[in-house]
Design a protein around this motif. Structure first.
Motif, PDB file in Angstrom:
ATOM      1  N   ASP A  20      22.253  12.615  13.176  1.00  0.00           N
ATOM      2  CA  ASP A  20      23.025  13.537  14.077  1.00  0.00           C
ATOM      3  C   ASP A  20      22.766  13.306  15.590  1.00  0.00           C
ATOM      4  O   ASP A  20      23.503  13.661  16.736  1.00  0.00           O
ATOM      5  N   LYS A  21      23.128  12.045  16.051  1.00  0.00           N
ATOM      6  CA  LYS A  21      22.386  11.074  16.723  1.00  0.00           C
ATOM      7  C   LYS A  21      22.045  11.193  17.677  1.00  0.00           C
ATOM      8  O   LYS A  21      21.944  11.177  19.072  1.00  0.00           O
ATOM      9  N   GLU A  22      20.916  11.851  17.406  1.00  0.00           N
ATOM     10  CA  GLU A  22      19.562  12.465  18.457  1.00  0.00           C
ATOM     11  C   GLU A  22      18.318  11.162  18.075  1.00  0.00           C
ATOM     12  O   GLU A  22      17.704  11.118  19.157  1.00  0.00           O
ATOM     13  N   ILE A  23      18.371   9.965  17.234  1.00  0.00           N
ATOM     14  CA  ILE A  23      17.874   8.926  18.120  1.00  0.00           C
ATOM     15  C   ILE A  23      18.780   7.997  16.799  1.00  0.00           C
ATOM     16  O   ILE A  23      19.596   7.980  16.704  1.00  0.00           O
ATOM     17  N   SER A  24      18.110   6.586  17.697  1.00  0.00           N
ATOM     18  CA  SER A  24      19.117   5.379  17.183  1.00  0.00           C
ATOM     19  C   SER A  24      18.043   5.150  15.982  1.00  0.00           C
ATOM     20  O   SER A  24      17.312   5.048  16.151  1.00  0.00           O
ATOM     21  N   ILE A  25      18.751   3.786  15.720  1.00  0.00           N
ATOM     22  CA  ILE A  25      18.929   2.778  14.170  1.00  0.00           C
ATOM     23  C   ILE A  25      17.084   2.505  14.467  1.00  0.00           C
ATOM     24  O   ILE A  25      15.933   2.290  13.906  1.00  0.00           O
ATOM     25  N   ASN A  26      16.995   1.571  15.446  1.00  0.00           N
ATOM     26  CA  ASN A  26      16.246   0.887  16.397  1.00  0.00           C
ATOM     27  C   ASN A  26      14.970   2.036  16.357  1.00  0.00           C
ATOM     28  O   ASN A  26      13.995   1.718  15.949  1.00  0.00           O
ATOM     29  N   ASP A  27      15.312   3.687  17.188  1.00  0.00           N
ATOM     30  CA  ASP A  27      13.620   4.609  17.082  1.00  0.00           C
ATOM     31  C   ASP A  27      13.815   5.148  15.601  1.00  0.00           C
ATOM     32  O   ASP A  27      12.514   4.973  15.412  1.00  0.00           O
TER      33      ASP A  27
END
Length: 178
Positions: A60-67
């Motif tokens: 849902d684009k609330e966090i990034s892959i790095n997050d």
């Protein structure tokens, strides 16, 4: 439909899904397995639910892959769950569902960590569970079991939508076609 024909069809329909659509597809497929767990309560399930929540946030684009990958729960699931996994009794349906969730998420997370994108297709994990639940899916003859047919029809419907639409599907769509 013969299962072998379904495999060929679903592979063809999903092979060109891009990262965002493939992540939704994978999470949607795993959602089926979470719905099968009603009474089981253990640390592995607790941790996988946390991973599930994080993966939906990524979708849902609330966090990034790095997050996502920097969250401690990811390493805990990837590297410290062997004993939990070995203690599962795959003859119990809920534990079979949990096992399939773990394998799916381990593959998704490993691909994200190594490649920075989703390249794993999870459609077979729900079918592995159904195969055990109905005591066998025939590979080369037609399958008429309503549980099997419902799942493959749901997968075909979603794969068609993902293939033909630019609509961004989110956590709120996780029960679509089921």
């Amino acid at each position: 439909m013969k299962h072998i024909d379904f495999i060929d069809l679903i592979d063809a329909k999903t092979e060109n899904l891009h990262n965002d659509k493939l992540l939704f597809w994978d999470l949607w497929c795993v959602e089926f397995l979470f719905e099968k767990i009603k009474d089981l309560n253990n640390e592995l399930l607790f941790n996988l639910k946390k991973v599930n929540e994080l993966l939906w946030k990524l979708n849902d684009k609330e966090i990034s892959i790095n997050d996502l990958l920097s969250n401690d729960i990811i390493d805990l699931v990837l590297y410290n769950s062997e004993e939990d996994l070995e203690n599962l009794n795959e003859d119990e349906l809920e534990e079979k569902a949990l096992y399939e969730i773990f394998i799916a998420y381990e593959s998704i997370l490993s691909n994200l960590k190594e490649n920075g994108e989703v390249i794993y297709n999870c459609y077979e994990h729900s079918l592995n569970y159904i195969d055990y639940e109905i005591e066998g899916i025939s590979i080369t003859t037609s399958n008429a079991n309503p549980i099997y047919l419902k799942e493959i029809n749901s997968q075909l419907q979603l794969s068609e939508k993902l293939d033909n639409s630019d609509e961004k599907l989110t956590f709120l769509n996780r029960k679509m076609y089921r």
